[in-house]
Design a protein around this motif. Sequence first.
Motif, PDB file in Angstrom:
ATOM      1  N   ASP A 194       0.706  -1.332  -0.117  1.00  0.00           N
ATOM      2  CA  ASP A 194      -0.053   0.165  -0.064  1.00  0.00           C
ATOM      3  C   ASP A 194       0.876   1.210   0.126  1.00  0.00           C
ATOM      4  OD1 ASP A 194      -2.446  -1.183   0.094  1.00  0.00           O
ATOM      5  OD2 ASP A 194      -2.804  -1.186   2.247  1.00  0.00           O
ATOM      6  N   ARG A 195       1.941   1.158   0.867  1.00  0.00           N
ATOM      7  CA  ARG A 195       2.747   2.393   1.026  1.00  0.00           C
ATOM      8  C   ARG A 195       3.343   2.697  -0.388  1.00  0.00           C
ATOM      9  NH1 ARG A 195       8.001   2.873   4.331  1.00  0.00           N
ATOM     10  NH2 ARG A 195       8.542   5.187   3.850  1.00  0.00           N
ATOM     11  N   ARG A 196       3.931   1.556  -0.948  1.00  0.00           N
ATOM     12  CA  ARG A 196       4.463   1.688  -2.376  1.00  0.00           C
ATOM     13  C   ARG A 196       3.646   2.234  -3.330  1.00  0.00           C
ATOM     14  NH1 ARG A 196       4.899  -3.768  -4.131  1.00  0.00           N
ATOM     15  NH2 ARG A 196       6.084  -4.109  -2.172  1.00  0.00           N
ATOM     16  N   PHE A 197       2.491   1.560  -3.414  1.00  0.00           N
ATOM     17  CA  PHE A 197       1.548   2.328  -4.300  1.00  0.00           C
ATOM     18  C   PHE A 197       1.232   3.762  -4.172  1.00  0.00           C
ATOM     19  CE2 PHE A 197      -2.855   3.245  -5.139  1.00  0.00           C
ATOM     20  CZ  PHE A 197      -3.083   3.367  -6.422  1.00  0.00           C
ATOM     21  N   PHE A 198       1.008   4.191  -2.786  1.00  0.00           N
ATOM     22  CA  PHE A 198       0.657   5.423  -2.543  1.00  0.00           C
ATOM     23  C   PHE A 198       1.812   6.383  -2.799  1.00  0.00           C
ATOM     24  CE2 PHE A 198      -2.973   3.619  -0.761  1.00  0.00           C
ATOM     25  CZ  PHE A 198      -3.873   4.260  -1.463  1.00  0.00           C
ATOM     26  N   THR A 199       2.991   6.107  -2.361  1.00  0.00           N
ATOM     27  CA  THR A 199       4.358   6.739  -2.770  1.00  0.00           C
ATOM     28  C   THR A 199       4.497   6.784  -4.120  1.00  0.00           C
ATOM     29  OG1 THR A 199       5.373   5.650  -0.844  1.00  0.00           O
ATOM     30  CG2 THR A 199       6.949   6.841  -2.399  1.00  0.00           C
ATOM     31  N   MET A 200       4.155   6.052  -5.137  1.00  0.00           N
ATOM     32  CA  MET A 200       4.276   6.294  -6.474  1.00  0.00           C
ATOM     33  C   MET A 200       3.310   7.122  -7.039  1.00  0.00           C
ATOM     34  SD  MET A 200       5.347   2.736  -8.289  1.00  0.00           S
ATOM     35  CE  MET A 200       4.392   1.264  -7.449  1.00  0.00           C
ATOM     36  N   LEU A 201       2.013   7.004  -6.431  1.00  0.00           N
ATOM     37  CA  LEU A 201       1.207   7.908  -7.006  1.00  0.00           C
ATOM     38  C   LEU A 201       1.241   9.338  -6.454  1.00  0.00           C
ATOM     39  CD1 LEU A 201      -1.122   5.899  -8.219  1.00  0.00           C
ATOM     40  CD2 LEU A 201      -2.868   6.553  -6.740  1.00  0.00           C
ATOM     41  N   GLY A 202       1.804   9.569  -5.302  1.00  0.00           N
ATOM     42  CA  GLY A 202       2.020  10.617  -4.658  1.00  0.00           C
ATOM     43  C   GLY A 202       3.057  11.534  -5.526  1.00  0.00           C
ATOM     44  N   THR A 203       3.898  10.895  -6.286  1.00  0.00           N
ATOM     45  CA  THR A 203       4.909  11.729  -7.164  1.00  0.00           C
ATOM     46  C   THR A 203       4.236  12.332  -8.131  1.00  0.00           C
ATOM     47  OG1 THR A 203       5.254   9.608  -8.520  1.00  0.00           O
ATOM     48  CG2 THR A 203       6.718  10.313  -6.752  1.00  0.00           C
ATOM     49  N   LEU A 204       2.834  11.939  -8.584  1.00  0.00           N
ATOM     50  CA  LEU A 204       1.927  12.349  -9.529  1.00  0.00           C
ATOM     51  C   LEU A 204       1.263  13.552  -9.187  1.00  0.00           C
ATOM     52  CD1 LEU A 204       1.244   8.968 -11.161  1.00  0.00           C
ATOM     53  CD2 LEU A 204       3.182  10.627 -11.667  1.00  0.00           C
ATOM     54  N   VAL A 205       1.479  14.386  -7.811  1.00  0.00           N
ATOM     55  CA  VAL A 205       0.592  15.221  -7.370  1.00  0.00           C
ATOM     56  C   VAL A 205       0.349  16.417  -8.354  1.00  0.00           C
ATOM     57  CG1 VAL A 205       2.411  16.064  -6.022  1.00  0.00           C
ATOM     58  CG2 VAL A 205       0.299  16.405  -5.128  1.00  0.00           C
ATOM     59  N   GLN A 206       1.768  16.499  -8.962  1.00  0.00           N
ATOM     60  CA  GLN A 206       1.757  17.834  -9.950  1.00  0.00           C
ATOM     61  C   GLN A 206       0.562  18.008 -10.821  1.00  0.00           C
ATOM     62  OE1 GLN A 206       5.340  18.369 -12.076  1.00  0.00           O
ATOM     63  NE2 GLN A 206       4.176  18.713 -13.905  1.00  0.00           N
ATOM     64  N   GLY A 207      -0.077  16.995 -11.353  1.00  0.00           N
ATOM     65  CA  GLY A 207      -1.260  17.028 -12.241  1.00  0.00           C
ATOM     66  C   GLY A 207      -2.349  17.642 -11.360  1.00  0.00           C
ATOM     67  N   ARG A 208      -2.733  17.343 -10.044  1.00  0.00           N
ATOM     68  CA  ARG A 208      -3.611  18.089  -9.265  1.00  0.00           C
ATOM     69  C   ARG A 208      -3.271  19.689  -9.066  1.00  0.00           C
ATOM     70  NH1 ARG A 208      -4.896  12.885  -5.482  1.00  0.00           N
ATOM     71  NH2 ARG A 208      -6.179  11.583  -7.175  1.00  0.00           N
ATOM     72  N   VAL A 209      -2.243  19.616  -8.789  1.00  0.00           N
ATOM     73  CA  VAL A 209      -1.792  21.284  -8.570  1.00  0.00           C
ATOM     74  C   VAL A 209      -2.147  21.931  -9.941  1.00  0.00           C
ATOM     75  CG1 VAL A 209       0.204  22.825  -8.155  1.00  0.00           C
ATOM     76  CG2 VAL A 209       0.016  20.522  -7.080  1.00  0.00           C
ATOM     77  N   SER A 210      -1.739  21.437 -10.993  1.00  0.00           N
ATOM     78  CA  SER A 210      -1.891  21.971 -12.185  1.00  0.00           C
ATOM     79  C   SER A 210      -3.595  22.248 -12.615  1.00  0.00           C
ATOM     80  CB  SER A 210      -1.241  21.476 -13.116  1.00  0.00           C
ATOM     81  OG  SER A 210       0.029  21.072 -13.176  1.00  0.00           O
ATOM     82  N   VAL A 211      -4.094  21.172 -12.335  1.00  0.00           N
ATOM     83  CA  VAL A 211      -5.521  21.330 -12.749  1.00  0.00           C
ATOM     84  C   VAL A 211      -6.340  22.521 -11.832  1.00  0.00           C
ATOM     85  CG1 VAL A 211      -7.917  20.274 -12.645  1.00  0.00           C
ATOM     86  CG2 VAL A 211      -5.715  19.162 -13.796  1.00  0.00           C
ATOM     87  N   GLY A 212      -5.983  22.409 -10.653  1.00  0.00           N
ATOM     88  CA  GLY A 212      -6.826  23.456  -9.545  1.00  0.00           C
ATOM     89  C   GLY A 212      -6.327  24.592 -10.146  1.00  0.00           C
ATOM     90  N   GLY A 213      -5.171  25.068 -10.347  1.00  0.00           N
ATOM     91  CA  GLY A 213      -4.655  26.539 -10.817  1.00  0.00           C
ATOM     92  C   GLY A 213      -5.327  26.796 -12.059  1.00  0.00           C
ATOM     93  N   ALA A 214      -5.207  25.855 -13.102  1.00  0.00           N
ATOM     94  CA  ALA A 214      -5.991  26.159 -14.648  1.00  0.00           C
ATOM     95  C   ALA A 214      -7.617  26.173 -14.206  1.00  0.00           C
ATOM     96  CB  ALA A 214      -5.958  24.986 -15.554  1.00  0.00           C
ATOM     97  N   ALA A 215      -8.099  25.562 -13.367  1.00  0.00           N
ATOM     98  CA  ALA A 215      -9.604  26.136 -13.267  1.00  0.00           C
ATOM     99  C   ALA A 215      -9.901  27.411 -12.663  1.00  0.00           C
ATOM    100  CB  ALA A 215     -10.270  25.210 -12.254  1.00  0.00           C
ATOM    101  N   ILE A 216      -8.880  27.711 -11.505  1.00  0.00           N
ATOM    102  CA  ILE A 216      -9.085  29.157 -11.115  1.00  0.00           C
ATOM    103  C   ILE A 216      -8.861  30.188 -12.433  1.00  0.00           C
ATOM    104  CG2 ILE A 216      -7.776  30.872  -9.438  1.00  0.00           C
ATOM    105  CD1 ILE A 216      -7.086  28.071  -7.686  1.00  0.00           C
TER     106      ILE A 216
END
Lengths: 639, 639
Positions: free
Chosen positions: B265-287
Amino acid sequence: MTGLREYLDGPYKSARDVVRAGLAAHADLLDAGLRLPRDEYRDQVLEKLRLIAADGHPSRGFRKEYGGQADLGGFIAGFEALAFGDLSLMVKAGVQFGLFAGAILHLGTTQHHDEYLSDAIEGRLLGCFAMTETGHGSNVQALGTTATYDEQTGEFVIHTPTPGARKDYIGNAARHGTLAAVFAQLVVGGESHGVHCLLVPIRDADGDPMPGVTISDCGPKLGLNGVDNGRLVFDQVRVPRTALLDRYAQVDAEGTYRSEIENPDRRFFTMLGTLVQGRVSVGGAAINASKVALTIAIRYADQRRQFGAPGSSEETLLLDYRMHQRRLLPLLAKTYALHFAQAELVDEFVRVFGNDADEHDRRALEAQAAGTKAVGTWHATETIQVCREACGGAGYLAENRLAALKADTDVFTTFEGDNTVLLQLVAKGLLTGYRESFGKLDPLGTARFIAAQAVEIAVEKTALRAMIERLRDAVPNRSDVADPDAGLRDDGYHDGMLRFREEHMLAGVARRLKAGIDAGDEPFEVFNRCQDHVIAAGRAHVDRVVLEAFSAAVQAAPEGEPRDRLKELYDLHALATIEADRAWYIEHGRLSGPRSKAITALVNELCALVRPHAGGLVDAFGVPGAAVDVPMVVPSQHE
Amino acid sequence: MTGLREYLDGPYKSARDVVRAGLAAHADLLDAGLRLPRDEYRDQVLEKLRLIAADGHPSRGFRKEYGGQADLGGFIAGFEALAFGDLSLMVKAGVQFGLFAGAILHLGTTQHHDEYLSDAIEGRLLGCFAMTETGHGSNVQALGTTATYDEQTGEFVIHTPTPGARKDYIGNAARHGTLAAVFAQLVVGGESHGVHCLLVPIRDADGDPMPGVTISDCGPKLGLNGVDNGRLVFDQVRVPRTALLDRYAQVDAEGTYRSEIENPDRRFFTMLGTLVQGRVSVGGAAINASKVALTIAIRYADQRRQFGAPGSSEETLLLDYRMHQRRLLPLLAKTYALHFAQAELVDEFVRVFGNDADEHDRRALEAQAAGTKAVGTWHATETIQVCREACGGAGYLAENRLAALKADTDVFTTFEGDNTVLLQLVAKGLLTGYRESFGKLDPLGTARFIAAQAVEIAVEKTALRAMIERLRDAVPNRSDVADPDAGLRDDGYHDGMLRFREEHMLAGVARRLKAGIDAGDEPFEVFNRCQDHVIAAGRAHVDRVVLEAFSAAVQAAPEGEPRDRLKELYDLHALATIEADRAWYIEHGRLSGPRSKAITALVNELCALVRPHAGGLVDAFGVPGAAVDVPMVVPSQHE
């Protein structure tokens, strides 16, 4: 769910079923907007329009001598059912059979009826309803187009004097219409008599614009791209004297203007009032579009699984999540409520237009139509949005139809009257007891009228203060009751709460207007300061009317499953409505904190109670399969 | 408004300006979706994608050895600025430079970087991010695609075992992509190790699908039709062992699986966590998309007149109506608030990814990104809808751009994480103090984790109860204060209120979870019963974080006009936020009825105070003219 669909369809079941069958037979239109270039899509819509004319739907609303069936209620119900299908067809039908033919019917006289109605009803004569201009949408009285009588030739000269006076957003104008019902300032003998309607040919037999008429295309829109909205500019276009739709005002050959209604404002609002059918129809269509979206989203949520208990062999159905229930089921309940409110409105419409109702009844009908239209169309926008989000990425794909529903219905909150303006109209009607000046949209006039002449009368006449006192007794403030849950599902409780809110808000507006005027402030400023309050009062009124319609429908429902299910939905709707405004109720001492929390908890419980029946409750809407059998929903799982 | 735009642009002004200039230079893309058939529109978007690659925007985010500038913050800011233009281009750029190149960067190792990054950044190698499947969107851990290691040949076999395991909605797949980052269950030696990412060629040099790969088109969508979303089905497709992006787990030639992170589980969420940039970007784009809509609607409302005082030579500007102010100006204020919250998030993102931040910081960043994304994208949906309605029929015409904004942004609430799921994630992070299991989306696991192990700790650790007591003192209950208006614009008041709400809600959720588990109820049921409460708590947290970011930005603003204007907007935002939740505050004894009404009155006053500056406040967003110079707005009236 035995009997529920029949109960919903009501007395106009056969009118609805004719349209349902037509939609099923012509289902290829549903994706025409995706497959075809815009002009071909528009032509497809026109072809289907003629097919539904052949099916006999539009003729229902007209007198037998013009090939009709004189069944106004069936006409509206059938129109509403068109909203189960492609919405461009619904809107184009509304323009052709409702607005255009309706203007001829209601504003014209026998000569116009004889000359045009049969052709219009059968789709041989395609027409426009040219009211809105680039510069004036809501403020129809200020339209700029002129129709000036030339007594030398016995003609009216139709003219667009400024860029802002260009007719805009006119359905049927860009491609198909040949005759337009044009609203213009009537000028006779140098004197202006306000807005009247005249029939103006805009295209010749070859489809080319008539001399002096410039037609352009509004281009692509957010939705409804199967409707050819266009713009019309008139350069001194001449039409015969008989082009004036002269039911309420006549101009004789010598150029003498006559009207049985002397007051120009009253005349204007009387003419406009005959067109209320458009608002009645759009509200109903919006409610039916919500049914389509809910059918899709609830069936999806009843099949789609995501996440779940480890160890369980299956993931959990979306509709078993509390949040998902919370998002969809109160909207389902409100859709039922609005369905019954709309049915009541149609009954009243039939009564008023069937008999020689008095002016008060007509004004009250106009307000009821305005309120139902505003609340019904905002409900559609909200519901379809929530349904789209509840279906995730699949909901974003055009093949699953929520995209078209969202785009096509979006303008419903604007056309046939901007919702904000309509709710003001509702509130003003209530404040003035639907007297003559009620229709006047101009805020200054209203503020002065209400404040300087009518507040005291209105407050005393409707005995608002006394009523509030009575309500205060009828609905005990439960703050100090030990059991905050007590009586939350009692029939009288909900209605008492909504009625208290409505009356209290109206009285508050009246007092604020009067105080402002008494203090010597500018009437416009006084009115504008309360505008949010005025609109909230209008909405509170509509909420109460909708709730009472739902309550009456539960009482009248067949015993057994239909009534039991409807009662649950009614409770959910009533309590969700109170919950949404609970801040106001607490602020005004009608709800204690603990009781407010108990309502929230009960709304959750009611969602869980309705949930097992959700599939059956959307089946009962009777949306034709073609409109809701989308790829993301496996068809075998419902019926 | 001197200095405000510079202050908003902040440290990444030049990155934003490069993109603004590019949008202005390639403004013809803005109506390409209306002019061109879908495939040509997609090809136009690809052409512009390569132009922005040439402008150097995407390379900002990458290391210098791959042609980059190692400026993560500028990269995100530039991406956000793309939302001022055609949103298909923004999304396609996000797929190519953010998701696809980002997966290689964060999940791959030097060999992958060397082989692919330069080509990806420069738009020569077009890629997909193939995570979502037809059957699984939010629940990524349950993906069905398999990648099975064949030690005989040293290859992975990529396979789609069921229809639900089809990759779906994949950007760049239907037409342009040649290499896909495919998320699949990794099976080595018969043992499954959970979801990992592998690079799989999907098209050959001629653009034909690779053997065993079936590609189909998702077809037309509600919006973003310039992005070629498609579906991928793999039939025993073989890729070399090196195709595995092996930063967090490796498979050697002999078929031995190794990972430095033992817990799957921790491995999975670590891998997924590196992709946080997508969420950061979409939020900014929406604003930023909200800024475009507000610029259009506020300029329109500042020019458009309708109704007015008789006797006056002109009708009244829409923006002078109280209701119109009420609809638009709190949204303007919230857009400013979100702008500063997003800037804070980007700073934190740069800090965490720039340094070797610890796991707690990473998890906290993920939660902050999730929350800002959810609130920012819902805000965009609401704002654009209100702007459309506020522009009436003109707002419905494609030429005025609100139609495209509405349609294109609608899916933002769904992609990069469904908003409802994201707010749950925020709340869970708070409840567990961002410990290991935090990322686990599965409600059962969380409920058990929180309830059985962590509630007491969480409650004690964050000293919720004590904190609530302190807040109770810090924010006096004004019920019994004679002057309900007192202190409503005091700095500490708003923050105290929002903080109280957040902490109280979180503590309430923790107690309910614990009580349910202690009573022996099924953990899934326990969690599901509170789901609406959990999500409300997540939202309350984000509201507080956003408010504090705005408050800090006001403090740090240049003295004079920028700070004065921002303080007004801040007060409007803070009080409108409290007003929206006033029912909760009253229910929980933090607000009296009279004070609640005083807040509503003050929100109205603040709208009137902001109104004269509204034009300047949207100018300060710096949206390029091409994006907002629409026919319904006369350009000469603003600058």
